[in-house]
Design an enzyme around this catalytic site. Structure first.
Site, PDB file in Angstrom:
ATOM      1  CG  LEU A 100      -1.770  -1.259   1.385  1.00 45.14           C
ATOM      2  CD1 LEU A 100      -2.418  -1.283   2.752  1.00 45.14           C
ATOM      3  CD2 LEU A 100      -2.813  -1.287   0.297  1.00 45.14           C
ATOM      4  CB  CYS A 101       3.980   2.041  -1.466  1.00 45.34           C
ATOM      5  SG  CYS A 101       4.029   1.346  -3.117  1.00 45.34           S
ATOM      6  N   GLY A 102       1.006   3.746  -2.487  1.00 46.69           N
ATOM      7  CA  GLY A 102       0.589   4.826  -3.375  1.00 46.69           C
ATOM      8  C   GLY A 102       0.636   6.182  -2.705  1.00 46.69           C
ATOM      9  CG  ASN A 105       5.234   5.271  -4.389  1.00 48.71           C
ATOM     10  OD1 ASN A 105       6.167   5.121  -3.610  1.00 48.71           O
ATOM     11  ND2 ASN A 105       4.761   4.285  -5.114  1.00 48.71           N
TER      12      ASN A 105
END
Length: 122
Positions: A100-102, A105
């Site tokens: 879950l790195c959106g 980022n």
């Protein structure tokens, strides 16, 4: 009577589909929660690693500070201690590609763009 039976079968099919969908959503929610917990543990571990380097950084600062005091006027001749005008700057942006790195980022990219604009304006 025939149409009632047919309607009941259709309703049962819809009810099963809805029940399956609810189960699927609940399972997805459990997986997402587990991924969030794993991500939180990784962030905590990374923060602990950064905090563990502080004593090293402080010791290094005191060593350089003591070295500069001992050298006195000679410190200006050392290449590492001379002050120079900044001509080029490199910005390195590290983003993630898993889990879950959106949000992370996009936050990092926005920060990098903001810093780039600050440096460009200066």
């Amino acid at each position: 009577p025939f149409s009632e039976t047919q309607a009941t079968i259709v309703m049962d099919g819809k009810a099963n589909a809805i029940r399956d969908r609810i189960t699927s959503v609940k399972n997805t929610r459990k997986i997402t929660m587990a991924m969030k917990l794993v991500a939180a543990a990784k962030v905590r571990r990374a923060q602990d690693a950064v905090l563990a380097t502080r004593p090293f950084s402080e010791t290094l600062q005191s060593v350089f500070g003591g070295l500069i005091e001992r050298l006195g006027g000679e410190a200006a001749e050392l290449p590492l201690l001379t002050q120079r005008d900044v001509k080029k700057v490199t910005i390195v942006v590290i983003t993630g590609d898993r889990g879950l790195c959106g949000g992370y980022n996009s936050f990092m990219i926005k920060k990098a763009e903001k810093r780039y604009n600050e440096l460009k304006a200066a």
